[in-house]
Structures are given as structure tokens and as C-alpha cells.
Design a protein around this motif. Structure first.
Motif, PDB file in Angstrom:
ATOM      1  N   UNK A  40     -16.929  19.074  21.543  1.00 45.97           N
ATOM      2  CA  UNK A  40     -15.401  19.378  21.866  1.00 45.97           C
ATOM      3  C   UNK A  40     -15.157  20.150  23.367  1.00 45.97           C
ATOM      4  N   UNK A  41     -14.267  19.391  24.277  1.00 41.41           N
ATOM      5  CA  UNK A  41     -14.837  19.909  25.213  1.00 41.41           C
ATOM      6  C   UNK A  41     -13.846  20.861  26.140  1.00 41.41           C
ATOM      7  N   UNK A  42     -14.515  21.348  27.250  1.00 43.14           N
ATOM      8  CA  UNK A  42     -13.679  23.168  27.572  1.00 43.14           C
ATOM      9  C   UNK A  42     -12.442  22.425  27.515  1.00 43.14           C
ATOM     10  N   UNK A  43     -12.017  23.215  27.768  1.00 42.54           N
ATOM     11  CA  UNK A  43     -10.383  23.174  28.690  1.00 42.54           C
ATOM     12  C   UNK A  43      -9.888  22.602  29.854  1.00 42.54           C
ATOM     13  N   UNK A  44     -10.860  22.724  30.724  1.00 44.08           N
ATOM     14  CA  UNK A  44     -10.766  22.416  32.426  1.00 44.08           C
ATOM     15  C   UNK A  44     -10.800  20.565  31.457  1.00 44.08           C
ATOM     16  N   UNK A  45     -11.687  19.985  31.356  1.00 45.06           N
ATOM     17  CA  UNK A  45     -12.246  19.044  30.847  1.00 45.06           C
ATOM     18  C   UNK A  45     -10.652  18.264  30.744  1.00 45.06           C
ATOM     19  N   UNK A  46     -10.158  19.161  29.295  1.00 43.62           N
ATOM     20  CA  UNK A  46      -9.585  18.391  28.505  1.00 43.62           C
ATOM     21  C   UNK A  46      -8.194  18.349  29.119  1.00 43.62           C
ATOM     22  N   UNK A  47      -7.683  19.577  30.195  1.00 43.01           N
ATOM     23  CA  UNK A  47      -6.578  19.056  30.946  1.00 43.01           C
ATOM     24  C   UNK A  47      -7.052  17.106  31.619  1.00 43.01           C
ATOM     25  N   UNK A  48      -8.166  17.580  32.585  1.00 41.63           N
ATOM     26  CA  UNK A  48      -8.749  16.888  33.824  1.00 41.63           C
ATOM     27  C   UNK A  48      -8.703  15.231  32.702  1.00 41.63           C
ATOM     28  N   UNK A  49      -8.875  14.980  31.627  1.00 43.85           N
ATOM     29  CA  UNK A  49      -8.803  14.035  30.891  1.00 43.85           C
ATOM     30  C   UNK A  49      -7.626  13.768  30.130  1.00 43.85           C
ATOM     31  N   UNK A  50      -6.453  15.018  30.184  1.00 45.84           N
ATOM     32  CA  UNK A  50      -4.462  14.998  30.159  1.00 45.84           C
ATOM     33  C   UNK A  50      -4.344  13.414  31.747  1.00 45.84           C
ATOM     34  N   UNK A  51      -4.769  14.390  32.629  1.00 45.10           N
ATOM     35  CA  UNK A  51      -4.686  13.648  33.589  1.00 45.10           C
ATOM     36  C   UNK A  51      -4.249  12.464  33.853  1.00 45.10           C
ATOM     37  N   UNK A  52      -5.849  12.130  34.024  1.00 42.24           N
ATOM     38  CA  UNK A  52      -6.267  11.178  34.672  1.00 42.24           C
ATOM     39  C   UNK A  52      -5.514  10.117  32.940  1.00 42.24           C
ATOM     40  N   UNK A  53      -5.342  10.627  32.341  1.00 38.77           N
ATOM     41  CA  UNK A  53      -4.131   9.548  31.232  1.00 38.77           C
ATOM     42  C   UNK A  53      -3.142   9.850  31.306  1.00 38.77           C
ATOM     43  N   UNK A  54      -2.550  10.271  32.312  1.00 34.88           N
ATOM     44  CA  UNK A  54      -1.100  10.722  31.905  1.00 34.88           C
ATOM     45  C   UNK A  54      -0.567  10.855  30.610  1.00 34.88           C
ATOM     46  N   UNK A  55      -1.218  11.721  29.913  1.00 39.32           N
ATOM     47  CA  UNK A  55      -0.760  11.987  28.556  1.00 39.32           C
ATOM     48  C   UNK A  55      -1.087  13.260  28.417  1.00 39.32           C
ATOM     49  N   UNK A  56      -0.352  14.098  27.511  1.00 39.58           N
ATOM     50  CA  UNK A  56      -0.538  15.736  27.391  1.00 39.58           C
ATOM     51  C   UNK A  56      -1.595  15.494  26.070  1.00 39.58           C
ATOM     52  N   UNK A  57      -2.259  16.813  26.280  1.00 43.16           N
ATOM     53  CA  UNK A  57      -3.576  16.876  25.839  1.00 43.16           C
ATOM     54  C   UNK A  57      -3.591  16.826  23.905  1.00 43.16           C
ATOM     55  N   UNK A  58      -2.051  17.080  23.463  1.00 48.08           N
ATOM     56  CA  UNK A  58      -2.268  17.003  22.430  1.00 48.08           C
ATOM     57  C   UNK A  58      -1.891  15.726  21.578  1.00 48.08           C
ATOM     58  N   UNK A  59      -2.012  15.020  22.699  1.00 50.17           N
ATOM     59  CA  UNK A  59      -1.676  13.735  22.117  1.00 50.17           C
ATOM     60  C   UNK A  59      -3.117  12.720  22.441  1.00 50.17           C
ATOM     61  N   UNK A  60      -4.453  13.212  22.934  1.00 45.67           N
ATOM     62  CA  UNK A  60      -5.035  12.644  22.876  1.00 45.67           C
ATOM     63  C   UNK A  60      -6.022  13.815  21.681  1.00 45.67           C
TER      64      UNK A  60
END
Length: 63
Positions: free
Chosen positions: A39-59
Motif C-alpha cells: 500500500x503506498x504511503x500517503x504522500x505517494x498516494x497524493x502524488x498518484x492522485x495528482x498525476x492521474x487528476x483524480x481523488x485518492x479514493x477514486x484510485x
């Protein structure tokens, strides 16, 4: 935790290495997240969300 990372990556025709480069992590890390072994760290999860232009809970969703 379930995730849509592989699907989102495939929609953009990115390899695991491409995504890893964008996130500044190893390809093995991307693979481990996609397969649910890590499971990604919270900072990495936020980075993924920004990259995909989605909310974390959508990923990521709880199992």
C-alpha cells in the motif's frame, strides 16, 4: 486495498517503468502497488492522485 492503477496506467499507454519514472520510484514499487502487495504511503498516494487528476479514493478502495 484494491486499486485501479493498472487500468489507469494502461489507458495512457504507460509501462510500469514510465509510471515509476513519473513518480520517482522503482518499477518494482509500481508493480507491488498494482498487485496489492504494497500500500503506498500517503504522500505517494497524493502524488498518484495528482498525476492521474483524480481523488485518492477514486484510485484506491478498501477491500
Amino acid at each position: 486495498m484494491n486499486n485501479r492503477l493498472k487500468v489507469l496506467r494502461a489507458e495512457r499507454n504507460w509501462s510500469q517503468a514510465d509510471l515509476a519514472d513519473r513518480l520517482k520510484v522503482s518499477r518494482q514499487t509500481v508493480n507491488a502497488i498494482e498487485t496489492g502487495k504494497y500500500d503506498p504511503s500517503l504522500p505517494l498516494a497524493f502524488q498518484l492522485a495528482r498525476l492521474f487528476e483524480m481523488r485518492i479514493e477514486d484510485i484506491f478502495t478498501p477491500e
